[in-house]
Design an enzyme around this catalytic site. Structure first.
Site, PDB file in Angstrom:
ATOM      1  N   GLY A  32       7.513  -6.132 -39.881  1.00 58.37           N
ATOM      2  CA  GLY A  32       6.433  -6.194 -40.849  1.00 58.37           C
ATOM      3  C   GLY A  32       6.287  -7.528 -41.551  1.00 58.37           C
ATOM      4  O   GLY A  32       5.177  -8.064 -41.659  1.00 58.37           O
ATOM      5  N   GLU A  33       7.376  -8.119 -42.003  1.00 60.17           N
ATOM      6  CA  GLU A  33       7.286  -9.360 -42.769  1.00 60.17           C
ATOM      7  C   GLU A  33       6.780 -10.527 -41.921  1.00 60.17           C
ATOM      8  O   GLU A  33       6.253 -11.504 -42.451  1.00 60.17           O
ATOM      9  CB  GLU A  33       8.630  -9.713 -43.390  1.00 60.17           C
ATOM     10  N   ASP A  34       6.919 -10.413 -40.614  1.00 61.94           N
ATOM     11  CA  ASP A  34       6.434 -11.478 -39.708  1.00 61.94           C
ATOM     12  C   ASP A  34       4.959 -11.315 -39.351  1.00 61.94           C
ATOM     13  O   ASP A  34       4.203 -12.294 -39.292  1.00 61.94           O
ATOM     14  CB  ASP A  34       7.242 -11.479 -38.402  1.00 61.94           C
ATOM     15  N   THR A  35       4.534 -10.077 -39.075  1.00 62.13           N
ATOM     16  CA  THR A  35       3.253  -9.908 -38.381  1.00 62.13           C
ATOM     17  C   THR A  35       2.320  -8.831 -38.943  1.00 62.13           C
ATOM     18  O   THR A  35       1.179  -8.724 -38.489  1.00 62.13           O
ATOM     19  CB  THR A  35       3.512  -9.552 -36.904  1.00 62.13           C
ATOM     20  N   GLY A  64      15.129  -0.702 -43.216  1.00 64.56           N
ATOM     21  CA  GLY A  64      16.548  -0.876 -43.456  1.00 64.56           C
ATOM     22  C   GLY A  64      17.288   0.435 -43.566  1.00 64.56           C
ATOM     23  O   GLY A  64      18.501   0.474 -43.481  1.00 64.56           O
ATOM     24  N   GLU A  98      14.430   1.460 -33.429  1.00 64.47           N
ATOM     25  CA  GLU A  98      13.136   1.832 -32.868  1.00 64.47           C
ATOM     26  C   GLU A  98      13.048   1.372 -31.410  1.00 64.47           C
ATOM     27  O   GLU A  98      12.606   2.117 -30.527  1.00 64.47           O
ATOM     28  CB  GLU A  98      12.038   1.177 -33.705  1.00 64.47           C
TER      29      GLU A  98
END
Length: 557
Positions: A32-35, A64, A98
């Site tokens: 999420g934080e990347d893309t 996490g 995942e």
């Protein structure tokens, strides 16, 4: 399009595999934080626009922690997974869990597409670079659960060895387009395979069409598919459209052009063609148009002309795939696809029609003539509709051949007749077959009659005369007889051939006609007066002729 070349997994499961119906076409796995607010956001939007049902997790889910059972279910219920491998992907234990689950569920089916987004595939495979830093922390954090970390490393190595997309030296917009096109083609191809029974006997025709499409070009191409009603032109057009539509900026299948045009709704087809380009703006444009010209003098013709100019202005610089199905008049082509310069380079316009003359008139030299099915294919198509399987059931083979012989290779007739006798016993089959010899199925006749209804009065007379008296005679003799009757034999015969109502046996130079087309002609005359043969325009049945002579009921001309 940048593709890593490790190996290309088979996308589709084998036909004998059984699985529950998926809830999603695509499961998106990403950091999420990347893309989330950049690449993945745009990719998700484009997938949704194309009607590809995509699972993207709720951003409020806490990363996490242990992966939820809901996500496990979503993975299991998806057709394929797109794994966006970004620089910080491996720093998330959630992402790695995942990924492990995705590989376990989907790797046997070959339905995983990795996207190497600003990372080197070798770093993913070897856990080097930013991935090395992430695993240094994981080794420390999970030193009591080294097997879990080992599974993560194995998962990254496996996914990096799959064929996928690499963002290196690739425009992000183009990368997303390529991913969406690839996914759409794969998902849609699966849908087509599920309904492959309807394509019985289409292999040869598809091969012909493939030859027509085999040499990509920047030129605008017009291709015609012609043949008589019910022969399978529309099915072929759908097959081509489903196979290649993703290669074009704009794709549109305009069905039933003749019927819609006859209802005075050609503008509806024009707007249908424009809607993928103008989208939400199109309603506003049309509303403004109607406001400006909403008076008693505003005509449908003016509307069609206005829409024609909009089509040219909107499509001249776009690569377009346009299917015009069942075109019967030149005016329809002129309003929907008048000239090559209406469309951008590489565009393809495919026209299905019963009238070969229409194709010639518009200089469409590339065409595919659709012919009747051979006996084996005809029997298979009939069986799929009568028995829902490839071959007739025991005891029904000869009866099935009787229906197949009656249909003479016409797909429409085979389907309709198969449905008529589905789940009926042999006695009912024999009864239906006997009735067919006396009264043709009205559904088939009415569909075939469309071509006849479009003829002028002279060609209607020529068509009925050939059906009743001249089938199988030499072309010269037929023309001679017709000319003596005040009919333009040469022009009429050629026109009927172009309308797919007559055929020519080249080896013998004889005038021929499909048996069902001939029965349609007989039925047309029978309907002139169903009760009294003497009031009909033509007679060829011995019993009817005897009745007229014995009872002196001849029609007074």
């Amino acid at each position: 399009m940048a593709l890593s070349t490790q190996r290309d997994p088979a996308f589709l499961p084998s036909p004998d595999q059984s699985a529950p119906q998926p809830n999603y076409d695509v499961f998106l796995s990403f950091r999420g934080e990347d893309t989330r607010n950049s690449f993945v956001s745009h990719l998700y939007h484009e997938l949704q626009l194309r009607g590809i049902k995509t699972f993207k997790d709720d951003p409020k889910l806490e990363r996490g922690t242990a992966i939820s059972s809901g996500l496990f279910n979503a993975i299991d219920e998806s057709r394929l997974a797109i794994v966006v491998l970004s620089p910080n992907y491996a720093s998330s234990s959630w992402c790695l869990d995942e990924l492990t689950e995705i590989l376990q569920c989907m790797k046997p089916k070959g339905t995983i597409l990795p996207v190497f987004y600003h990372v080197d595939p070798s770093d993913v495979r070897k856990q080097s670079g930013s991935f090395a830093c992430a695993f240094a922390e994981h080794e420390e954090r999970f030193r009591e659960d080294r097997e879990r970390v080992k599974r993560w490393r194995t998962a990254l190595t496996e996914v990096a060895n799959l064929s996928g997309f690499d963002s290196k030296n690739e425009c992000e917009r183009k990368l997303i387009e390529n991913i969406v096109e690839w996914v759409w083609e794969k998902v849609h191809h699966r849908f087509k395979l599920l309904d492959s029974k309807g394509l019985v006997g289409m292999k040869f025709i598809r091969e012909q069409v493939d030859l027509l499409l085999a040499h990509p070009t920047d030129d605008v191409r017009f291709i015609g598919i012609w043949g008589m009603g019910g022969i399978g032109k529309t099915t072929i057009a759908h097959l081509v459209y489903d196979s290649i539509s993703t290669r074009f900026e704009v794709s549109s299948f305009l069905a039933n052009v003749r019927e819609v045009s006859q209802r005075g709704n050609l503008v509806h087809l024009q707007r249908q063609l424009l809607s993928p380009i103008l989208k939400d703006q199109i309603t506003q444009v049309w509303d403004e148009q109607c406001t400006q010209v909403c008076d008693e003098q505003c005509t449908q013709v003016w509307d069609e002309q206005w829409e024609t100019s909009v089509i040219k202005n909107c499509l001249y610089n776009k690569k377009v795939l346009l299917i015009l199905d069942d075109v019967s008049e030149s005016s329809q082509l002129e309003k929907l696809a008048g000239e090559k310069d209406w469309f951008g380079k590489g565009s393809l316009i495919i026209i299905t029609t019963r009238d070969k003359r229409l194709l010639v008139k518009h200089d469409i030299h590339i065409s595919c003539d659709v012919e009747a099915l051979g006996n084996d294919d005809a029997l298979e198509l009939f069986s799929w509709n009568a028995f829902k399987k490839k071959e007739p059931e025991e005891g029904y083979l000869e009866l099935s051949k009787g229906f197949v012989n009656y249909a003479r290779g016409l797909p429409l007739a085979l389907k309709l007749l198969g449905c008529v006798v589905h789940k009926r016993d042999q006695y009912e089959w024999k009864s239906e077959l006997d009735k067919l010899q006396e009264i043709p199925k009205s559904e088939i006749i009415d569909l075939l009659k469309i071509s006849y209804d479009g003829l002028d009065e002279m060609n209607k007379d020529i068509f009925l005369d050939v059906a009743f008296f001249h089938k199988g005679m030499s072309k010269e003799r037929v023309i001679e007889i017709l000319d003596c009757c005040g009919l333009c034999g040469h022009i009429g015969i050629n026109a009927l051939v172009q309308k797919s109502l007559l055929t020519m046996d080249i080896s013998n130079n004889t005038v021929e006609m499909h048996d069902l087309i001939q029965e349609m002609a007989l039925e047309i005359v029978r309907r002139e007066c169903s009760e009294e043969p003497g009031r009909r325009s033509r007679l060829c049945n011995c019993d009817d002729i005897s009745h007229v002579f014995i009872n002196n009921t001849v029609r007074i001309m």
